[in-house]
Write a protein that holds these residues in place. Structure first.
Motif, PDB file in Angstrom:
ATOM      1  N   GLU A  89       1.948  11.392  -3.993  1.00  0.00           N
ATOM      2  CA  GLU A  89       0.439  11.901  -3.731  1.00  0.00           C
ATOM      3  C   GLU A  89      -0.398  10.980  -3.936  1.00  0.00           C
ATOM      4  OE1 GLU A  89      -0.389  15.476  -5.889  1.00  0.00           O
ATOM      5  OE2 GLU A  89       1.625  15.774  -6.530  1.00  0.00           O
ATOM      6  N   GLY A  90      -1.683  10.944  -3.226  1.00  0.00           N
ATOM      7  CA  GLY A  90      -2.567  10.313  -3.369  1.00  0.00           C
ATOM      8  C   GLY A  90      -3.004   8.982  -2.334  1.00  0.00           C
ATOM      9  N   TYR A  91      -2.038   8.549  -1.450  1.00  0.00           N
ATOM     10  CA  TYR A  91      -2.126   7.594  -0.888  1.00  0.00           C
ATOM     11  C   TYR A  91      -2.916   7.866   0.592  1.00  0.00           C
ATOM     12  CZ  TYR A  91       0.712   5.345  -4.362  1.00  0.00           C
ATOM     13  OH  TYR A  91       1.138   4.873  -5.426  1.00  0.00           O
ATOM     14  N   HIS A  92      -4.302   8.120   0.559  1.00  0.00           N
ATOM     15  CA  HIS A  92      -4.965   8.266   1.606  1.00  0.00           C
ATOM     16  C   HIS A  92      -5.481   7.283   2.466  1.00  0.00           C
ATOM     17  CE1 HIS A  92      -4.043  12.149  -0.324  1.00  0.00           C
ATOM     18  NE2 HIS A  92      -4.942  11.735  -1.496  1.00  0.00           N
ATOM     19  N   GLU A  93      -5.544   7.267   3.774  1.00  0.00           N
ATOM     20  CA  GLU A  93      -6.263   6.429   4.646  1.00  0.00           C
ATOM     21  C   GLU A  93      -7.141   7.403   5.623  1.00  0.00           C
ATOM     22  OE1 GLU A  93      -6.179   3.012   4.147  1.00  0.00           O
ATOM     23  OE2 GLU A  93      -4.632   2.966   2.767  1.00  0.00           O
ATOM     24  N   LYS A  94      -8.208   6.566   5.957  1.00  0.00           N
ATOM     25  CA  LYS A  94      -9.175   7.437   6.837  1.00  0.00           C
ATOM     26  C   LYS A  94      -8.536   7.718   8.292  1.00  0.00           C
ATOM     27  CE  LYS A  94     -13.535   6.948   8.998  1.00  0.00           C
ATOM     28  NZ  LYS A  94     -14.820   5.933   9.044  1.00  0.00           N
ATOM     29  N   ASN A  95      -7.548   6.764   8.859  1.00  0.00           N
ATOM     30  CA  ASN A  95      -7.153   7.025   9.982  1.00  0.00           C
ATOM     31  C   ASN A  95      -5.590   7.068  10.316  1.00  0.00           C
ATOM     32  OD1 ASN A  95      -9.723   7.140  11.428  1.00  0.00           O
ATOM     33  ND2 ASN A  95      -9.825   4.995  10.955  1.00  0.00           N
ATOM     34  N   ILE A 153      -1.564   8.046   7.853  1.00  0.00           N
ATOM     35  CA  ILE A 153      -0.778   8.623   6.823  1.00  0.00           C
ATOM     36  C   ILE A 153       0.131   7.703   6.530  1.00  0.00           C
ATOM     37  CG2 ILE A 153      -1.308  10.997   7.597  1.00  0.00           C
ATOM     38  CD1 ILE A 153       2.077  11.019   8.600  1.00  0.00           C
ATOM     39  N   SER A 154       0.682   7.846   5.203  1.00  0.00           N
ATOM     40  CA  SER A 154       1.723   7.051   4.766  1.00  0.00           C
ATOM     41  C   SER A 154       3.103   7.560   4.800  1.00  0.00           C
ATOM     42  CB  SER A 154       1.456   6.879   3.056  1.00  0.00           C
ATOM     43  OG  SER A 154       0.186   6.141   2.737  1.00  0.00           O
ATOM     44  N   LEU A 155       4.045   6.851   5.349  1.00  0.00           N
ATOM     45  CA  LEU A 155       5.427   7.272   5.224  1.00  0.00           C
ATOM     46  C   LEU A 155       6.052   6.326   4.331  1.00  0.00           C
ATOM     47  CD1 LEU A 155       6.158   7.690   9.158  1.00  0.00           C
ATOM     48  CD2 LEU A 155       5.520   9.523   7.400  1.00  0.00           C
ATOM     49  N   TRP A 156       6.967   6.912   3.359  1.00  0.00           N
ATOM     50  CA  TRP A 156       7.704   6.061   2.419  1.00  0.00           C
ATOM     51  C   TRP A 156       9.087   6.051   2.878  1.00  0.00           C
ATOM     52  CZ3 TRP A 156       4.826   4.096  -1.472  1.00  0.00           C
ATOM     53  CH2 TRP A 156       3.474   4.491  -1.785  1.00  0.00           C
ATOM     54  N   THR A 157       9.270   4.827   3.534  1.00  0.00           N
ATOM     55  CA  THR A 157      10.684   4.740   3.953  1.00  0.00           C
ATOM     56  C   THR A 157      11.483   3.647   3.010  1.00  0.00           C
ATOM     57  OG1 THR A 157      10.094   2.527   4.943  1.00  0.00           O
ATOM     58  CG2 THR A 157       9.513   4.444   6.276  1.00  0.00           C
ATOM     59  N   ARG A 158      12.898   3.742   3.600  1.00  0.00           N
ATOM     60  CA  ARG A 158      13.771   2.654   2.497  1.00  0.00           C
ATOM     61  C   ARG A 158      13.019   1.477   2.467  1.00  0.00           C
ATOM     62  NH1 ARG A 158      19.025   4.323   1.688  1.00  0.00           N
ATOM     63  NH2 ARG A 158      19.554   6.350   2.805  1.00  0.00           N
ATOM     64  N   GLY A 159      12.121   0.942   3.392  1.00  0.00           N
ATOM     65  CA  GLY A 159      11.598  -0.428   3.460  1.00  0.00           C
ATOM     66  C   GLY A 159      10.235  -0.341   2.879  1.00  0.00           C
ATOM     67  N   GLY A 160       9.790   0.697   2.109  1.00  0.00           N
ATOM     68  CA  GLY A 160       8.654   0.780   1.580  1.00  0.00           C
ATOM     69  C   GLY A 160       7.661   1.721   2.249  1.00  0.00           C
ATOM     70  N   ARG A 161       6.465   1.454   1.944  1.00  0.00           N
ATOM     71  CA  ARG A 161       5.418   2.358   2.584  1.00  0.00           C
ATOM     72  C   ARG A 161       4.929   1.762   3.962  1.00  0.00           C
ATOM     73  NH1 ARG A 161      -0.956   2.224   0.727  1.00  0.00           N
ATOM     74  NH2 ARG A 161      -1.794   4.074   1.605  1.00  0.00           N
ATOM     75  N   LYS A 162       4.848   2.772   4.726  1.00  0.00           N
ATOM     76  CA  LYS A 162       4.274   2.423   6.231  1.00  0.00           C
ATOM     77  C   LYS A 162       3.269   3.132   6.737  1.00  0.00           C
ATOM     78  CE  LYS A 162       8.785   0.587   7.964  1.00  0.00           C
ATOM     79  NZ  LYS A 162       8.247  -0.682   8.045  1.00  0.00           N
ATOM     80  N   LEU A 163       2.045   2.640   7.218  1.00  0.00           N
ATOM     81  CA  LEU A 163       0.789   3.408   7.751  1.00  0.00           C
ATOM     82  C   LEU A 163       1.082   3.530   9.148  1.00  0.00           C
ATOM     83  CD1 LEU A 163      -2.139   1.424   6.050  1.00  0.00           C
ATOM     84  CD2 LEU A 163      -1.003   3.427   5.244  1.00  0.00           C
ATOM     85  N   ILE A 164       1.116   4.902   9.329  1.00  0.00           N
ATOM     86  CA  ILE A 164       1.174   5.447  10.876  1.00  0.00           C
ATOM     87  C   ILE A 164      -0.104   6.110  11.258  1.00  0.00           C
ATOM     88  CG2 ILE A 164       2.499   6.951  12.275  1.00  0.00           C
ATOM     89  CD1 ILE A 164       4.089   4.663  11.078  1.00  0.00           C
ATOM     90  N   ASP A 208      -2.000  15.513   7.499  1.00  0.00           N
ATOM     91  CA  ASP A 208      -2.256  15.233   6.212  1.00  0.00           C
ATOM     92  C   ASP A 208      -2.121  16.357   5.222  1.00  0.00           C
ATOM     93  OD1 ASP A 208      -3.556  14.749   3.812  1.00  0.00           O
ATOM     94  OD2 ASP A 208      -5.428  14.335   4.247  1.00  0.00           O
ATOM     95  N   GLY A 209      -0.841  16.684   4.764  1.00  0.00           N
ATOM     96  CA  GLY A 209      -0.713  17.903   3.950  1.00  0.00           C
ATOM     97  C   GLY A 209      -0.659  17.679   2.497  1.00  0.00           C
TER      98      GLY A 209
END
Length: 427
Positions: free
Chosen positions: A106-112, A114-125, A147-148
Motif C-alpha cells: 500500500e501507499g505507493y501512489h503516483e500521479k500518472n 501505478i506500481s507493479l511489484w515484480t520479481r525485479g522490483g517496483r515498476k511504474l506503469i 488505482d485500487g
C-alpha cells in the motif's frame, strides 16, 4: 464478447453465459465463472498435462500483468500473443493488472502511473505503457488499469483520488484501445473503485459511462492476498449492494481475490458473475488441502481434526524487498484455516485416508494423507503439485454446484450447509 443473463434468482444471484470471443467463437462459459489463476502464464505447480488431469473442460485463464510485464518484449517479438507463447492456445485468457492472490504493498501512489511489484522490483506503469503491454499479450479480455489501493481504513482523500485516477486511466485506455488495430475488438472491463464509500463508488460508475466497457471489476475493498481472505461481509455488504444496484444488468461483474467460500456465496447471491481461483492456490501454498462441503448432492465425511492456526505468510515472491513490504502491510494477522486441513501437521504421519474422503481427484484416488504429509515435511516438489491438483479440482466442482444450486433455487441451502460446516469445525 457477448454476455447474456438466463436466470435471476430471488436472492439476485444470476446465471448467465459469456460467448462470441473472437479467437475461439465456439467457446461458451457459464456464469458464475471461475477464472483459473496463473503466475507467469502457468497455473502454479501444474504443467499443461497435469492441468488436463484436473479438468478437461473449457476454462478461462486469469493472467496478472504483474507476473508477465518483464516478458512482454519477448511475447511481442513472438508475435502470436501470450496464449500461444505459453502453449495454452485452447484456453481463453483474461489479463488483470495485479496478482489478486498476492498482497499488493500500500501507499505507493503516483500521479500518472501505478506500481507493479515484480520479481525485479517496483515498476511504474502508465496507461500508454499498459496498453502497449496488452497489445503484446493479445488477450481475449483485459482489465483497464486501475488505482485500487483502498481499504476500510483509507482516508476520504485517498478514496477520492482512487476514483479520479481510475476514471482518468479508464478514459485513456478506452481511447487507446479504439485506436489500436490489435485491441479494437477486444473486450475491456472497467474498474469500480471508491473503497467503502458508497457515494464515491456511485460517482465512479457515473463517470465511467460512455467508455464502452464490456463489464466491470469491483475493486478497492482489499489489497489482494490475505486482506481479501479476511474481508468481513457486514462491512462490504451495504456498499456492495448500492454499487451493484447502479450497474447495468446486461454486463458481467467480476470480483477478484482469495475470498473465503462463504463470502463468495454471498457475493454470488448479490449478482457477482466472475471470480478467480486464488483461494485454492493460497491454501495450497501453506500446505493446506480443501475439505469444505462443495456440493449439495452428497454428504461429506466429518472433519474431526483440530483446526490449524498459523500466522499469515509473507507475499509469495523472490524479491526480498517486495516480501518485506507485503509483510509490513499484513499486520501479522492470523490465517483462518477452517476450510482446510494442514498436511504439514504430524498427525497425518500414518493417516492412510485420502486428502478428502469421497473426492474423485487424481491426488485422492492415488495417494494418502500420510504420503502427502511426507512430501510436504521433506520439501519434495510433488507435495504442492498433489495438493494443488486436489484444491483446484475441489474448487471447480464447487462452482459447478453453485451453478446447479441457482438453477434449482437452492443457493441458500448450499450456504447453510457451508455455514454449518464452519460453525461445527470452529466449535
Amino acid at each position: 464478447m457477448k454476455f447474456a443473463v438466463s436466470l435471476v434468482a430471488e436472492s439476485s444471484a444470476r446465471l448467465g453465459s459469456l460467448t462470441e470471443f473472437a479467437r475461439i467463437p465456439e467457446a461458451v462459459f457459464e456464469t458464475p465463472l471461475l477464472l483459473l489463476h496463473t503466475r507467469g502464464a502457468s497455473v502454479p505447480h501444474l504443467s499443461y498435462d497435469l492441468l488436463q488431469m484436473v479438468s478437461t473442460g473449457h476454462h478461462m485463464l486469469q493472467m496478472p500483468l504483474v507476473t508477465l510485464v518483464d516478458h512482454t518484449k519477448n511475447v511481442k517479438a513472438f508475435g502470436k500473443g501470450i496464449a500461444e507463447f505459453a502453449g495454452l492456445k485452447e484456453y481463453l485468457n483474461y489479463v488483470s493488472v495485479q496478482d489478486s492472490g498476492t498482497t499488493t504493498p500500500e501507499g505507493y501512489h503516483e500521479k500518472n502511473s501505478i506500481s507493479l511489484w515484480t520479481r525485479g522490483g517496483r515498476k511504474l506503469i502508465d496507461p500508454q505503457t499498459y496498453i502497449s503491454c496488452i497489445e503484446a499479450l493479445k488477450p481475449d479480455m483485459f482489465q483497464a488499469i486501475v488505482d485500487g489501493d483502498t481499504t476500510q481504513s483509507s482516508s476520504a482523500k485517498r478514496v477520492r483520488k482512487s476514483v479520479d485516477v481510475t476514471v482518468k486511466f479508464a478514459g485513456i485506455c478506452a481511447d487507446l484501445k479504439e485506436k489500436s488495430d490489435v485491441l479494437k475488438d477486444t473486450p475491456m472491463l472497467a474498474c469500480i473503485t471508491g473503497g467503502y464509500n458508497t457515494k464515491e463508488r456511485l460517482r465512479c460508475i457515473n463517470e465511467l459511462k460512455g467508455f464502452g466497457a464490456a463489464g466491470y471489476v469491483i475493486e478497492g475493498f482489499h489489497t489482494n492476498g490475505e486482506s481479501a481472505t479476511n474481508l468481513l461481509w457486514e462491512d462490504v455488504e451495504p456498499v456492495l449492494t448500492e454499487t451493484l444496484g447502479s450497474l447495468p444488468e446486461n454486463l458481467p461483474r467480476a470480483f477478484h481475490g482469495p475470498i473465503t467460500p462463504i463470502v463468495l456465496l454471498k457475493l454470488v447471491s448479490k449478482g457477482i458473475d466472475i471470480f478467480d481461483a486464488t483461494f485454492p492456490w493460497l491454501v495450497a501454498e501453506r500446505g493446506g488441502a480443501l475439505v469444505f462441503p462443495n456440493s449439495l448432492s452428497k454428504e461429506n465425511a466429518p472433519v474431526t481434526e483440530t483446526l490449524p492456526s498459523v500466522k499469515a505468510p509473507a507475499v509469495v515472491a523472490t524479491d526480498q524487498k517486495v516480501a518485506k513490504l507485503a509483510d509490513d502491510n499484513s499486520n501479522d494477522e492470523s490465517v483462518d484455516r477452517v476450510y482446510e486441513i494442514n498436511l504439514k501437521d504430524k498427525i497425518y504421519f500414518s493417516d492412510t485416508r485420502p486428502l478428502l474422503e469421497g473426492c474423485s481427484c487424481y491426488s485422492c484416488r492415488k495417494y494418502s494423507r500420510s504420503y502427502v504429509h511426507h512430501l510436504t515435511a521433506t520439501g519434495e516438489l510433488q507435495g504442492p503439485i498433489l495438493i494443488m491438483m486436489h484444491n483446484l479440482h475441489h474448487y471447480i466442482n464447487f462452482f459447478k454446484s453453485i451453478q446447479q444450486a441457482i438453477k434449482d433455487n437452492e443457493l441458500q441451502a448450499l450456504q447453510s450447509k457451508l455455514d454449518l460446516f464452519v460453525s461445527s469445525r470452529r466449535n
